[in-house]
Structures are given as C-alpha cells and as structure tokens.
Design an enzyme around this catalytic site. Structure first.
Site, PDB file in Angstrom:
ATOM      1  N   HIS A 287       0.880  -1.350   0.022  1.00 41.89           N
ATOM      2  CA  HIS A 287      -0.138  -0.138   0.109  1.00 41.89           C
ATOM      3  C   HIS A 287       0.761   1.360   0.046  1.00 41.89           C
ATOM      4  O   HIS A 287       0.635   2.043  -0.680  1.00 41.89           O
ATOM      5  CB  HIS A 287      -0.879  -0.047   1.077  1.00 41.89           C
ATOM      6  CG  HIS A 287      -1.950  -0.926   1.181  1.00 41.89           C
ATOM      7  ND1 HIS A 287      -3.319  -0.824   1.241  1.00 41.89           N
ATOM      8  CD2 HIS A 287      -1.792  -2.456   1.363  1.00 41.89           C
ATOM      9  CE1 HIS A 287      -3.725  -2.010   1.217  1.00 41.89           C
ATOM     10  NE2 HIS A 287      -2.862  -2.930   1.316  1.00 41.89           N
TER      11      HIS A 287
ATOM     12  N   ASP B 117      -6.525   5.503   1.961  1.00 41.80           N
ATOM     13  CA  ASP B 117      -6.510   4.099   1.458  1.00 41.80           C
ATOM     14  C   ASP B 117      -7.718   3.529   2.238  1.00 41.80           C
ATOM     15  O   ASP B 117      -8.716   4.351   2.737  1.00 41.80           O
ATOM     16  CB  ASP B 117      -5.494   3.321   2.218  1.00 41.80           C
ATOM     17  CG  ASP B 117      -4.972   2.032   1.315  1.00 41.80           C
ATOM     18  OD1 ASP B 117      -5.748   1.297   0.833  1.00 41.80           O
ATOM     19  OD2 ASP B 117      -3.965   1.860   1.421  1.00 41.80           O
TER      20      ASP B 117
END
Length: 495
Positions: A24, A127
């Site tokens: 990520h 995110d």
C-alpha cells in the site's frame, strides 16, 4: 523545485494516508511523487514503524530530496508494541488498532500540516478502512478521494458482498477447525453468479480472503463491506490499473462510482513521467521495508536467458514449515533454476528446522539461489528470469504485466485470491494453484509454464505489456486520467 512560496502562490497541498503495509505504501508513494512532479505539495502520513523501515531500507529521503519542501512525511503511532510481528494474519491488528487510535492523531497531523511555506491541506487521499479520517475532512470542508491499492476485480467483489450473501453464495459452510480440509471440498469450485461482469469466471475459492468465511456477521467482513460501499460518497475513486486490463470491471464500478480514475501501472507511469521531466528514474530508490540483497544479480548474470523461476511471496506472507518444504521439493524436483526470496520472518516459528534434507541442499547448490530480500523491479526485468512464482499481490502482478512476464500464482489471502484467478482465466498470463501446497503440483506447474506452454504464456504476457505501455503513453487512458486528476487537485485551492 523551490519550497519558498507566498501564501497566495503556494501550490495545492494534498495529504495522502496509506494503510501501513509495504504494498500500500509503495503505491501511495508512487502517486505522491507523480504529484510532486506536477507541482503539487504532498504530505504522506506514515506510521512510526513504516517510517523507520523506509528510512532504513527504502531511501525515502534520497528519493524525495529533489522536491525540497514540496514533499513531507508525517508520522503517527499504530498503537502496537515495537515487537508486534505485523506480518501474516497479524496485519489486521494494525488496521484495527489504527481504527481505535488513529482519529485524534490524524487530526493533529492535519493541523500541523498547515505551515507558512505551504497551503492548508486542500484535498485528502486515503486508503481503504480509514473512514475515521473523514470527520476532519468534513469539518474543514475539503474534498477527499479513496485510493484502493488492490485490483478493480477484487474491489468489485468486495463491493458486491451484500448481493453474494443474498444469493446464498456465502457464507461458506464448514468450520474453522476443519478449514484446511474444507477449502479443498467440492463446494469451493461452485460458481459465483452474483458479481456482475464475473459470471463464468469467479468460483467461491476465488472470492477475496475476507469473504471466505462461514459467518456473514464476521466483523472483518462487515467492516470491509461497509467501507467499500462508502466509497460512493467520496469525491473520486483512484485505482492502480488500466482500461485494457480491467475495462469490463471498471465499467461495472462506474455505474456506482462515476468519478473513477484508473491511472496504472503507477510504477511505470512514474518512471515515464520522471524521464519526460528530465529526471533519472527513482525506481532504484524503492519503498522496501527490508534490506535488499543485490548479490543475486551476479547470480542471475551467470544464468541462461529466460531460465530462472523467481519465487517471492511478498512482504507479509507466512509459511508453515511443511509449506516451505513442499515448495522447496517442488522447485528442486522440477530441474529448473530458481531464485527464491525467504524473508527472515516468513516461516511460522521463525525457523526452518534443525536439519534440511540433503537432496534439497544439493539441488539448491546446483540450480538455486536463496536470499532474504531483493530489488524486485531489477530482478523481474533481468533477462535470465522466465517466470514469477508469486503470492499474487497487486503490485507484483502489475510489475509482471508491465514487463511482460508470465506468472505462477499461489494466493495467500485478501485480494490475492481474486487476482490469481484473473491472471490464469482472464489475462491468461500463467497458472493459478491457490489452496494447494503439494510438491508434485509445484513441480508440474513450473515445468508447464517454463517448458510445455512457455511460448503461449510469453506471447500473451508480451501483448499485455504493450497495452500497459500504451496506457501510460501520451493520449493513453491512464495518462489522460492522471492529467484529469491533477487538474481537479489544482482546482481545489479555489474551492
């Protein structure tokens, strides 16, 4: 780039907050650097743990030093002790802990990000699983975007969770104590019909990991489903993919989230834009949480072209001792050369065992090379590498797509189950062996991809590589979408 601006002339200021896992963070940092190239100011929020790993192994300062004050890293605590493993299933502890402790810390980061040399934060990019940040955006009346660093096909599967439950295609029958046997039962190959656009593709074993449960009230499942549906409320949605790769699924998502930006493959897109700006590519400055051992490149240099299987199961996968030896025997018995990444913490119990069978030691000496971590982009691009044996993480798959490299997929969890199915059945770039860990199967698939069907998989992989290159080229779909995103972000200072 100068960091001196008057208050009126300061560029838009974007705050980016990734889930603190290497895959990520890597995607978010690539996007952050593209924004810096576009004359935006960026603050990236990292946990203390992630920040330390990036400073030690990822070249964070050297990578972003050329942008001066345009880039800043802010840190928060993830609420876990330093000795927490943060690998395997334990990564969910990180996400859940941040949901408990992250809200007030995030508020303080937002307040401290406003400075004399940069504008007040004008847009937030977060995110998944981070809705606790949104009250701050609402109070400040600033737009926010969701950037999910998984594939479109995995996101769409999560999005359709209520429909899958309503169709009776989950929860799965069985129980946790029997799951290792249960996953192999016939029911796992039943088709999933409740995900539009995936009819005839998805089986129950291909559902993302959080959907492979026997209780629809599972807290992690419900949290993911709710967060995914909430994406419709964002000002926009960013995905690291491209139209020629996942176009039909992107079309399905747009029915619910029209303002969608497919801008991938981001690592290739960044490299292209750096070169266009006259900068040397920063890909050598990785986003690695681990020390990269470049000695493997010398070993690869001594191997024939296309002869090596590169094996890596990513930054959080945990193997049991039995799984480790099944893979090891399969690789040695295949007779194919292999380069295998074994992280120091990647085996349950942190030890292989007191003894290693002599045939494995001898077979590895003849045809193998094992290291703790590697510069993956360099390894994947090496002419000696013929296939990537991967855990099916989205960044790894995109790297293969961009380079044109076939894959063998052994999915570990979450989105990887869906990704591996698309590699084999939709993009036809390799084989999927999820839910198995057997030395005979490993031996056979390695030979099939490296020898029996080598030309078939190479031809398909190279075709996908051309599509990826076209997407990030001037006028390509990802190129246009990224410019559209930049223009929106630049307009936020006037809102």
């Amino acid at each position: 780039m100068s960091s001196e601006y008057s208050g009126a002339a300061a560029p838009p200021h974007i705050l980016i907050f990734p889930v603190p896992l290497q895959g990520h963070v890597s995607s978010m940092l690539n996007l952050a650097e593209i924004f810096c190239l576009s004359d935006l100011h960026v603050t990236v929020v990292l946990t203390d743990y992630s920040h330390r790993r990036l400073l030690r192994h990822g070249g964070l300062h050297s990578r972003f030093s050329r942008y001066g004050g345009a880039f800043r890293a802010a840190t928060i605590s993830d609420g876990l002790p330093d000795d927490h493993p943060r690998t395997g299933e334990a990564i969910f502890d990180v996400v859940m802990s941040l949901r408990e402790v992250g809200g007030e810390q995030f508020r303080r980061v937002m307040e401290s990000s406003d400075g004399a040399s940069r504008r007040r934060v004008s847009c937030l990019i977060i995110d998944g699983m981070m809705s606790y940040t949104l009250p701050v955006a609402a109070e400040r009346r600033i737009p926010y975007f969701i950037f999910r660093t998984i594939s479109a096909c995995a996101f769409w599967s999560y999005f359709c969770t209520p429909e899958i439950i309503a169709a009776g295609e989950m929860p799965l029958r069985g129980n946790d104590e029997d799951k290792l046997t249960y996953w192999r039962k016939k029911e796992m190959d039943f088709p999933v019909t409740a995900v539009p656009g995936m009819e005839g593709i998805l089986r129950r074993r291909d559902l993302p990991g959080l959907l492979r449960v026997n209780d629809a009230a599972n807290l992690s499942l419900q949290a993911m489903a709710a967060e995914t549906k909430a994406t419709t409320k964002a000002n926009g949605f960013i995905l690291n993919t491209f139209e020629d790769l996942e176009g039909p699924i992107l079309d399905q998502i747009r029915k619910h989230i029209p303002n969608l930006y497919s801008v991938g493959p981001l690592h290739s897109h960044l490299k292209s834009r750096l070169e266009s700006s006259g900068f040397e590519s920063s890909q050598k400055n990785s986003s690695s949480f681990w020390a990269e051992d470049s000695s493997c490149i010398d070993w690869l240099d001594s191997q024939p072209i296309g002869s090596v299987v590169y094996v890596s199961f990513g930054s959080v996968t945990m193997l049991t001792r039995d799984e480790l030896f099944e893979f090891w025997y399969g690789l040695v018995n295949s007779g194919i050369r292999f380069l295998w990444v074994i992280r120091p913490d990647s085996v349950v119990g942190n030890r292989v065992g007191d003894t290693i069978p002599e045939e494995l030691e001898e077979g590895t000496k003849r045809r193998g090379h094992m290291v703790e971590w590697v510069p993956q982009s360099t390894v994947l691009g090496h002419p000696s590498v013929g296939v990537f044996f991967t855990h099916s993480g989205w960044n790894s798959i995109l790297e293969c797509v961009a380079i044109g490299l076939p894959m063998i997929c052994w999915a570990y969890f979450v989105d990887q189950m869906t990704n591996s199915r698309f590699v084999s059945e939709v993009w036809k770039m390799g084989l999927d062996i999820k839910d198995t860990c057997d030395r005979v199967i490993v031996e056979n698939v390695v030979r099939e991809v490296m020898e029996v069907r080598k030309d078939e998989f190479l031809e398909r992989a190279r075709a996908m590589s051309i599509m990826a290159r076209n997407a990030i080229s001037e006028g390509g779909s990802s190129f246009v979408n990224l410019n559209r995103l930049n223009e929106f972000l630049k307009s936020t200072t006037q809102r």
